[in-house]
Design a protein around this motif. Structure first.
Motif, PDB file in Angstrom:
ATOM      1  N   GLY A 246       0.797  -1.214   0.000  1.00  0.00           N
ATOM      2  CA  GLY A 246       0.000   0.000   0.000  1.00  0.00           C
ATOM      3  C   GLY A 246       0.830   1.265   0.000  1.00  0.00           C
ATOM      4  N   GLY A 247       2.138   1.124  -0.235  1.00  0.00           N
ATOM      5  CA  GLY A 247       3.026   2.275  -0.242  1.00  0.00           C
ATOM      6  C   GLY A 247       3.841   2.432   1.021  1.00  0.00           C
ATOM      7  N   PHE A 248       3.361   1.861   2.140  1.00  0.00           N
ATOM      8  CA  PHE A 248       4.101   1.892   3.407  1.00  0.00           C
ATOM      9  C   PHE A 248       4.793   0.539   3.619  1.00  0.00           C
ATOM     10  CE2 PHE A 248       0.964   5.215   4.254  1.00  0.00           C
ATOM     11  CZ  PHE A 248       1.735   6.195   4.847  1.00  0.00           C
ATOM     12  N   PRO A 249       6.028   0.532   4.127  1.00  0.00           N
ATOM     13  CA  PRO A 249       6.689  -0.742   4.409  1.00  0.00           C
ATOM     14  C   PRO A 249       5.934  -1.543   5.467  1.00  0.00           C
ATOM     15  CG  PRO A 249       8.246   1.093   4.498  1.00  0.00           C
ATOM     16  CD  PRO A 249       6.878   1.693   4.434  1.00  0.00           C
ATOM     17  N   GLU A 250       6.031  -2.875   5.345  1.00  0.00           N
ATOM     18  CA  GLU A 250       5.442  -3.788   6.319  1.00  0.00           C
ATOM     19  C   GLU A 250       6.483  -4.835   6.692  1.00  0.00           C
ATOM     20  OE1 GLU A 250       1.998  -5.502   4.512  1.00  0.00           O
ATOM     21  OE2 GLU A 250       1.031  -3.568   4.115  1.00  0.00           O
ATOM     22  N   LEU A 251       6.511  -5.230   7.973  1.00  0.00           N
ATOM     23  CA  LEU A 251       7.440  -6.259   8.421  1.00  0.00           C
ATOM     24  C   LEU A 251       6.959  -7.635   7.984  1.00  0.00           C
ATOM     25  CD1 LEU A 251       8.127  -4.989  12.047  1.00  0.00           C
ATOM     26  CD2 LEU A 251       9.716  -4.900  10.111  1.00  0.00           C
ATOM     27  N   PRO A 252       7.867  -8.581   7.763  1.00  0.00           N
ATOM     28  CA  PRO A 252       7.449  -9.948   7.443  1.00  0.00           C
ATOM     29  C   PRO A 252       6.519 -10.498   8.530  1.00  0.00           C
ATOM     30  CG  PRO A 252       9.798  -9.685   7.073  1.00  0.00           C
ATOM     31  CD  PRO A 252       9.330  -8.426   7.734  1.00  0.00           C
ATOM     32  N   GLY A 253       5.392 -11.043   8.109  1.00  0.00           N
ATOM     33  CA  GLY A 253       4.415 -11.588   9.052  1.00  0.00           C
ATOM     34  C   GLY A 253       3.390 -10.596   9.526  1.00  0.00           C
ATOM     35  N   GLY A 254       3.524  -9.328   9.141  1.00  0.00           N
ATOM     36  CA  GLY A 254       2.585  -8.306   9.584  1.00  0.00           C
ATOM     37  C   GLY A 254       1.970  -7.573   8.412  1.00  0.00           C
TER      38      GLY A 254
END
Length: 515
Positions: A246-254
């Motif tokens: 969605g344009g924002f980074p996300e951590l693996p699993g989240g």
């Protein structure tokens, strides 16, 4: 061991709360003020800010009436708090209008009663690029600038780190000498933070790509040094390598969005500590840098160093992010952060709040403690970030403050099934013992000795004791029942029965194991 106090109680999942700030009254440490986002429609990312106050050190809380909005405002965002020398507390919010990308500017709310009520908003700066503000007050009576309140933020339209201050308890606001509010401290700024040392030195830091920039003022904000990089070559949480659907980074699993923000706090003397989330190890870790000469030199590695090492470090399957910094009056520096990952083999990824402490002016951190008494699930009741179903929101930061009472932590938690605000304070380990009552029980009588007003976070044992000598058989029996008489206080019912045919004198003895 930390007490976890639920601050908000929402029956509706529509009122999710996250992204919080907390501050302790320097004139009265029992007065604690917090703020957070409060959603009204998590699916469409509709929210404004809420404010909370405690006058017993965080044992109990009240929520203020909704903050006022000016015509055309849809809400305010990104809370940050500061105190002046007159006992006023300031809540700085980002005013925004309806629809996407409608930022309005910096709004100041002031409370003169410890956070119970708030003034109408004062729009001190207006720009469609204003974002991500931070505030700090000069709270040392020995400082030549005692009582000043400073605010910094990104002005994305101008491409600058913007600055404002008040020196007259919020009556007027201005920038550096001869400049209006929003005067530029530097360029290429992302999420600046400000901290004030005990001698009145003002420090401002911000993230600029892979560098952490730094400026300093020694004249109460009249002027600042030219920006220099305190840290070079960090690896911020970014895409790539992290996914960003969605344009924002996300951590693996989240699915929740994450950012790297450079936190800062002044310690004792000329100590300054910076901290941020870093992905150089292919897992999110907290890195930090420190200076003991007001930023003239940085003994830490040029790109920072790990906050925790060896046995104190998180496991390889855990991600540490959202670093927050604060200092105690004795110079100890605390770094709180979220730890995300499975807490048992095969379990779901959950979040614990962690706190590590430096007692050597930032040279090292240790004494790691888990603040949360249970991990929480960031997937529960998570708003959609800007209404995007690909990415959720748990806040870009949370609250940490230091005071004579120790550390105060203010975070989002979903243990109730709703995103609520929780407050954490370190328990003092006892024991402390005493006698709550004495009485004489008639033969075969049963009496409910109830005692009220006990904080829910205290660990208490009750032991009624017969004081009338009579050997040969038990004289009394009892049971302890607990009534949650308010969200924050307990009533204990100690029901005692005389097992004999004679009157028996009893004492109601208690032991507080921790409080």
């Amino acid at each position: 061991m930390y007490c976890n106090t639920q601050v908000t109680f929402d029956a509706s999942t529509a009122n999710a709360r996250s992204e919080s700030a907390i501050i302790v009254n320097p004139l009265d440490p029992s007065n604690v003020v917090g703020s957070s986002k409060r959603f009204t429609n998590p699916q469409t990312y509709d929210f404004s800010l809420a404010a909370y106050a405690s006058f017993d050190g965080g044992t109990s809380w009240t929520e203020a009436a909704p903050l006022g909005l000016q015509p055309g405002w849809a809400g305010v965002s990104d809370p940050t708090l500061a105190w002046d020398a007159a006992g006023n507390v300031y809540l700085v919010g980002l005013a925004f209008g309806a629809g996407a990308d409608t930022l309005i500017g910096m709004a100041i709310y002031r409370s003169t009663d410890g956070g119970q009520t708030w003034s109408p908003p004062n729009l001190i700066h207006q720009s469609p690029g204003d974002d991500k503000q931070w505030a700090a007050g000069d709270n040392n009576p020995a400082s030549p600038h005692y009582g000043n309140v400073y605010v910094v933020w990104d002005d994305l339209a101008a491409g600058t780190c913007a600055f404002a201050r008040t020196t007259d308890s919020g009556t007027t606001w201005r920038g550096t000498a001869g400049q209006g509010t929003g005067s530029a401290l530097g360029t290429d700024s992302f999420a600046p933070q400000v901290s004030v040392a005990s001698d009145g030195t003002v420090y401002v830091v911000w993230l600029a790509g892979s560098d952490v920039m730094f400026v300093r003022s020694t004249d109460g904000g009249d002027s600042f040094t030219s920006p220099v990089a305190a840290v070079h070559g960090i690896t911020p949480l970014a895409s790539p390598p992290l996914p960003a659907p969605g344009g924002f980074p996300e951590l693996p699993g989240g699915k929740f969005r994450v950012l790297s923000i450079a936190a800062c706090t002044a310690g004792s003397g000329q100590t300054l500590v910076l901290a941020w989330a870093d992905y150089r190890e292919n897992v999110s870790r907290i890195y930090y840098a420190y200076s003991n000469d007001a930023g003239s030199s940085w003994p830490s590695a040029p790109s920072g160093q790990p906050l925790l090492r060896g046995a104190e470090a998180s496991g390889a399957d855990q991600h540490d992010f959202h670093a927050q910094l604060a200092a105690l009056p004795d110079g100890s520096i605390g770094c709180a952060f979220y730890e995300f990952g499975a807490k048992w083999p095969g379990g779901p990824p959950l979040i614990d709040v962690q706190l590590a402490v430096s007692t050597d002016s930032g040279v090292s951190f240790g004494n790691r403690q888990t603040v949360t008494d249970r991990a929480w699930d960031p997937a529960i009741d998570a708003p959609l970030s800007h209404g995007d179903p690909q990415t959720t929101f748990i806040g870009d930061y949370f609250g940490l403050a230091g005071s004579p009472n120790g550390w105060s932590v203010f975070w989002t938690d979903t243990r109730t099934g709703v995103q609520e605000m929780f407050f954490g304070s370190e328990k003092t380990i006892g024991p402390w013992s005493g006698v709550q009552w004495t009485d004489t029980l008639d033969p075969s009588a049963t009496i409910d000795y109830f005692t009220w007003g006990w904080p829910a976070c205290w660990d208490v044992l009750w032991t009624p004791m017969a004081t009338t000598p009579d050997g040969g058989a038990p004289q009394i029996s009892w049971k302890v029942q607990v009534e949650r008489s308010s969200p924050y206080l307990l009533t204990y019912h100690i029901v005692v029965t005389n097992l004999t045919s004679m009157p028996v004198s009893v004492e109601g003895r208690y032991t507080i194991l921790a409080m």
